[in-house]
Scaffold this active site. Structure first.
Site, PDB file in Angstrom:
ATOM      1  N   ALA A 195      -2.700 104.111 -17.672  1.00 13.09           N
ATOM      2  CA  ALA A 195      -2.745 102.650 -17.561  1.00 13.09           C
ATOM      3  C   ALA A 195      -2.948 101.948 -18.906  1.00 13.09           C
ATOM      4  O   ALA A 195      -2.526 100.807 -19.078  1.00 13.09           O
ATOM      5  CB  ALA A 195      -3.865 102.271 -16.591  1.00 13.09           C
ATOM      6  N   ARG A 220     -10.346 101.845 -15.514  1.00  9.98           N
ATOM      7  CA  ARG A 220     -11.657 102.272 -15.992  1.00  9.98           C
ATOM      8  C   ARG A 220     -11.991 101.827 -17.413  1.00  9.98           C
ATOM      9  O   ARG A 220     -13.045 102.167 -17.926  1.00  9.98           O
ATOM     10  CB  ARG A 220     -11.763 103.795 -15.921  1.00  9.98           C
ATOM     11  CG  ARG A 220     -11.585 104.363 -14.527  1.00  9.98           C
ATOM     12  CD  ARG A 220     -11.648 105.886 -14.548  1.00  9.98           C
ATOM     13  NE  ARG A 220     -11.335 106.436 -13.247  1.00  9.98           N
ATOM     14  CZ  ARG A 220     -10.097 106.639 -12.781  1.00  9.98           C
ATOM     15  NH1 ARG A 220      -9.046 106.293 -13.527  1.00  9.98           N
ATOM     16  NH2 ARG A 220      -9.900 107.170 -11.603  1.00  9.98           N
ATOM     17  N   ASP A 274       4.096 100.865 -12.804  1.00  9.12           N
ATOM     18  CA  ASP A 274       4.610  99.531 -13.115  1.00  9.12           C
ATOM     19  C   ASP A 274       6.068  99.497 -13.543  1.00  9.12           C
ATOM     20  O   ASP A 274       6.642  98.422 -13.710  1.00  9.12           O
ATOM     21  CB  ASP A 274       3.722  98.860 -14.179  1.00  9.12           C
ATOM     22  CG  ASP A 274       3.584  99.686 -15.460  1.00  9.12           C
ATOM     23  OD1 ASP A 274       4.542 100.392 -15.839  1.00  9.12           O
ATOM     24  OD2 ASP A 274       2.517  99.609 -16.101  1.00  9.12           O
ATOM     25  N   HIS A 300       2.633 109.168  -9.878  1.00  2.30           N
ATOM     26  CA  HIS A 300       1.924 108.361  -8.885  1.00  2.30           C
ATOM     27  C   HIS A 300       2.813 107.312  -8.222  1.00  2.30           C
ATOM     28  O   HIS A 300       2.313 106.367  -7.616  1.00  2.30           O
ATOM     29  CB  HIS A 300       0.686 107.704  -9.515  1.00  2.30           C
ATOM     30  CG  HIS A 300      -0.352 108.714  -9.917  1.00  2.30           C
ATOM     31  ND1 HIS A 300      -1.329 108.479 -10.851  1.00  2.30           N
ATOM     32  CD2 HIS A 300      -0.548 110.001  -9.504  1.00  2.30           C
ATOM     33  CE1 HIS A 300      -2.084 109.569 -10.980  1.00  2.30           C
ATOM     34  NE2 HIS A 300      -1.629 110.502 -10.185  1.00  2.30           N
ATOM     35  N   CYS A 356       7.389 103.435   4.357  1.00  2.00           N
ATOM     36  CA  CYS A 356       6.701 103.474   5.654  1.00  2.00           C
ATOM     37  C   CYS A 356       5.900 104.771   5.746  1.00  2.00           C
ATOM     38  O   CYS A 356       6.428 105.858   5.486  1.00  2.00           O
ATOM     39  CB  CYS A 356       7.723 103.394   6.789  1.00  2.00           C
ATOM     40  SG  CYS A 356       6.962 103.705   8.403  1.00  2.00           S
ATOM     41  N   CYS A 395       7.682 106.831   9.082  1.00  2.00           N
ATOM     42  CA  CYS A 395       9.035 107.410   9.074  1.00  2.00           C
ATOM     43  C   CYS A 395       9.587 107.606   7.664  1.00  2.00           C
ATOM     44  O   CYS A 395      10.671 108.170   7.494  1.00  2.00           O
ATOM     45  CB  CYS A 395      10.003 106.543   9.894  1.00  2.00           C
ATOM     46  SG  CYS A 395      10.445 104.983   9.110  1.00  2.00           S
ATOM     47  N   CYS A 404      10.430 101.636  12.645  1.00  2.00           N
ATOM     48  CA  CYS A 404       9.590 102.372  13.607  1.00  2.00           C
ATOM     49  C   CYS A 404       8.278 101.667  13.931  1.00  2.00           C
ATOM     50  O   CYS A 404       7.481 102.180  14.720  1.00  2.00           O
ATOM     51  CB  CYS A 404       9.311 103.777  13.074  1.00  2.00           C
ATOM     52  SG  CYS A 404       8.098 103.809  11.764  1.00  2.00           S
ATOM     53  N   ASN A 434      -6.150 107.059 -27.549  1.00  2.00           N
ATOM     54  CA  ASN A 434      -6.910 106.257 -26.577  1.00  2.00           C
ATOM     55  C   ASN A 434      -8.045 105.523 -27.290  1.00  2.00           C
ATOM     56  O   ASN A 434      -8.580 106.025 -28.277  1.00  2.00           O
ATOM     57  CB  ASN A 434      -7.500 107.162 -25.480  1.00  2.00           C
ATOM     58  CG  ASN A 434      -7.752 106.419 -24.180  1.00  2.00           C
ATOM     59  OD1 ASN A 434      -6.845 105.784 -23.647  1.00  2.00           O
ATOM     60  ND2 ASN A 434      -8.967 106.478 -23.675  1.00  2.00           N
ATOM     61  N   ILE A 450      -3.335 101.323 -28.905  1.00  2.00           N
ATOM     62  CA  ILE A 450      -2.052 101.996 -28.645  1.00  2.00           C
ATOM     63  C   ILE A 450      -0.913 101.229 -29.312  1.00  2.00           C
ATOM     64  O   ILE A 450      -0.015 101.821 -29.923  1.00  2.00           O
ATOM     65  CB  ILE A 450      -1.831 102.106 -27.119  1.00  2.00           C
ATOM     66  CG1 ILE A 450      -2.831 103.096 -26.534  1.00  2.00           C
ATOM     67  CG2 ILE A 450      -0.398 102.512 -26.783  1.00  2.00           C
ATOM     68  CD1 ILE A 450      -2.955 103.056 -25.023  1.00  2.00           C
TER      69      ILE A 450
HETATM   70  P1  NAD Z   1      -7.802 104.598 -16.739  1.00  2.00           P
HETATM   71  O1  NAD Z   1      -7.959 103.182 -16.271  1.00  2.00           O
HETATM   72  O2  NAD Z   1      -8.694 105.627 -16.155  1.00  2.00           O
HETATM   73  O3  NAD Z   1      -7.961 104.676 -18.332  1.00  2.00           O
HETATM   74  C1  NAD Z   1      -7.251 103.872 -19.210  1.00  2.00           C
HETATM   75  C2  NAD Z   1      -7.740 104.203 -20.629  1.00  2.00           C
HETATM   76  O4  NAD Z   1      -6.921 103.485 -21.560  1.00  2.00           O
HETATM   77  C3  NAD Z   1      -9.190 103.780 -20.890  1.00  2.00           C
HETATM   78  O5  NAD Z   1      -9.900 104.860 -21.472  1.00  2.00           O
HETATM   79  C4  NAD Z   1      -9.061 102.609 -21.875  1.00  2.00           C
HETATM   80  O6  NAD Z   1     -10.103 102.582 -22.826  1.00  2.00           O
HETATM   81  C5  NAD Z   1      -7.751 102.928 -22.560  1.00  2.00           C
HETATM   82  N1  NAD Z   1      -7.045 101.731 -23.049  1.00  2.00           N
HETATM   83  C6  NAD Z   1      -6.758 100.599 -22.350  1.00  2.00           C
HETATM   84  N2  NAD Z   1      -6.022  99.751 -23.115  1.00  2.00           N
HETATM   85  C7  NAD Z   1      -5.866 100.357 -24.330  1.00  2.00           C
HETATM   86  C8  NAD Z   1      -5.205  99.976 -25.520  1.00  2.00           C
HETATM   87  N3  NAD Z   1      -4.532  98.830 -25.632  1.00  2.00           N
HETATM   88  N4  NAD Z   1      -5.250 100.834 -26.585  1.00  2.00           N
HETATM   89  C9  NAD Z   1      -5.922 102.018 -26.483  1.00  2.00           C
HETATM   90  N5  NAD Z   1      -6.542 102.441 -25.352  1.00  2.00           N
HETATM   91  C10 NAD Z   1      -6.515 101.616 -24.289  1.00  2.00           C
HETATM   92  O7  NAD Z   1      -6.269 104.963 -16.582  1.00  2.00           O
HETATM   93  P2  NAD Z   1      -5.569 106.275 -16.033  1.00  2.00           P
HETATM   94  O8  NAD Z   1      -6.181 107.479 -16.662  1.00  2.00           O
HETATM   95  O9  NAD Z   1      -4.125 106.017 -16.144  1.00  2.00           O
HETATM   96  O10 NAD Z   1      -5.977 106.294 -14.495  1.00  2.00           O
HETATM   97  C11 NAD Z   1      -5.758 105.155 -13.690  1.00  2.00           C
HETATM   98  C12 NAD Z   1      -4.935 105.463 -12.440  1.00  2.00           C
HETATM   99  O11 NAD Z   1      -4.605 104.228 -11.828  1.00  2.00           O
HETATM  100  C13 NAD Z   1      -3.643 106.131 -12.767  1.00  2.00           C
HETATM  101  O12 NAD Z   1      -3.537 107.248 -11.973  1.00  2.00           O
HETATM  102  C14 NAD Z   1      -2.546 105.099 -12.448  1.00  2.00           C
HETATM  103  O13 NAD Z   1      -1.716 105.610 -11.412  1.00  2.00           O
HETATM  104  C15 NAD Z   1      -3.227 103.919 -11.847  1.00  2.00           C
HETATM  105  N6  NAD Z   1      -3.029 102.627 -12.587  1.00  2.00           N
HETATM  106  C16 NAD Z   1      -1.800 102.298 -13.051  1.00  2.00           C
HETATM  107  C17 NAD Z   1      -1.613 101.081 -13.722  1.00  2.00           C
HETATM  108  C18 NAD Z   1      -0.232 100.741 -14.229  1.00  2.00           C
HETATM  109  O14 NAD Z   1       0.758 101.183 -13.655  1.00  2.00           O
HETATM  110  N7  NAD Z   1      -0.118  99.967 -15.328  1.00  2.00           N
HETATM  111  C19 NAD Z   1      -2.690 100.216 -13.930  1.00  2.00           C
HETATM  112  C20 NAD Z   1      -3.956 100.588 -13.414  1.00  2.00           C
HETATM  113  C21 NAD Z   1      -4.107 101.796 -12.767  1.00  2.00           C
END
Ligand code: NAD
Length: 262
Positions: free
Chosen positions: A28, A40, A110, A127, A135, A138, A163, A226, A244
């Protein structure tokens, strides 16, 4: 966020430059610069509102109509519909253009990697995706927009037209099994990597987090990008702590004048 350590960045660039089969694993954190909150991180959905975790759990979704109605309302307003890919997503496209992106495993739902221009065949969405609905009974899969239109037209919890079953987004909720072929493919490409770069994930969601130790055990170098510590930092060859959006163009964009050795 702190500026990234230059020495570490140079080591990571060296590993990426020498590699022929690079596997990128995103979470994320790569999409927060596009305005989609993570779960998180410091501004994460669950960090700010621990009750939101309930809506992500399949057993609550299936059992409680209010949870589903709230989920459909939040889908209507999701930031992902209007989000644009950011510098991080675009840097991964630069890597693909170098011909050395073996696969892109993403935990994200996303669709922003594909919108940035990555070959969809290289993307493994472990994911699922919010751009489709499915659904629960079905398995009927259709464009999410079709379902959202029904919600806008006054159905707070639209049932499957075929369904009558419960419909959700075509994503893997917590408590729901992954699609075996999809996670198997993620594991297989991880075994084939010579470098695995994990970006924007706490690496705490399994089984996808296992891609990292698996790649390492098969001889790959591991780079983690990260802002905060992750669960796999101790097995990484290089950890790049920082933004990032600042790090990825330096790591993946050949000829970028922001690279440490340019
Ligand atoms: P997470 O939320 O557990 O961790 C995200 C990490 O990214 C954190 O440690 C945070 O400090 C770091 N971070 C955030 N923005 C940053 C940046 N700009 N630069 C550097 N680091 C940055 O995410 P996860 O491990 O992907 O787990 C979350 C679950 O929820 C995943 O399984 C996913 O499927 C889902 N999710 C997806 C989205 C999406 O599609 N964008 C958003 C939220 C959650």
């Amino acid at each position: 966020m702190d500026a990234v350590n230059r020495e570490q960045l140079e080591s990571a660039c060296g590993l990426v430059d020498e590699a022929q089969r690079i596997v990128v694993l995103t979470g994320a954190g790569i999409s927060t610069d596009s305005g989609i909150p993570d779960f998180r991180g410091p501004n994460g959905v669950w960090t700010k509102n621990p009750a939101a975790e309930k809506a992500s759990n399949i057993s609550y979704y299936l059992a409680e109509p209010e949870v589903r109605r709230a989920a459909w309302q939040s889908r209507l307003e999701a930031s992902a519909w209007s989000a644009e890919p950011n510098r991080g997503h675009l840097a991964v496209v630069d890597l693909e253009r170098s011909g050395r992106l073996h696969a892109l495993i993403t935990q994200n739902i996303d669709g922003l990697h594909q919108r940035a221009g990555i070959d969809p065949d290289l993307v493994i969405e472990v994911h699922g995706t919010i751009w489709y609905s499915r659904c629960w009974e079905c398995g009927d899969r259709r464009l999410m927009e079709e379902m959202l239109q029904r919600v806008r037209n006054g159905e707070p919890d639209p049932a499957c037209e075929l369904c009558g079953g419960i419909v959700k987004s075509d994503t893997i909720s917590f408590g729901q099994s992954l699609i075996p072929e999809v996670i198997d493919r993620a594991m297989k490409v991880s075994e084939q990597a010579d470098v695995l770069v994990a970006i924007g994930s706490t690496l705490s969601v399994y089984p996808v987090a296992n891609c990292v130790p698996l790649a390492k055990s098969r001889g790959a170098k591991v780079v983690i990008v990260n802002a905060e510590p992750t669960e796999m930092d101790d097995i990484a060859d290089v950890v790049l702590r920082g933004s990032i959006g600042e790090i990825l163009p330096q790591l993946f964009s050949p000829g970028s004048n922001t690279r440490p050795n340019q």
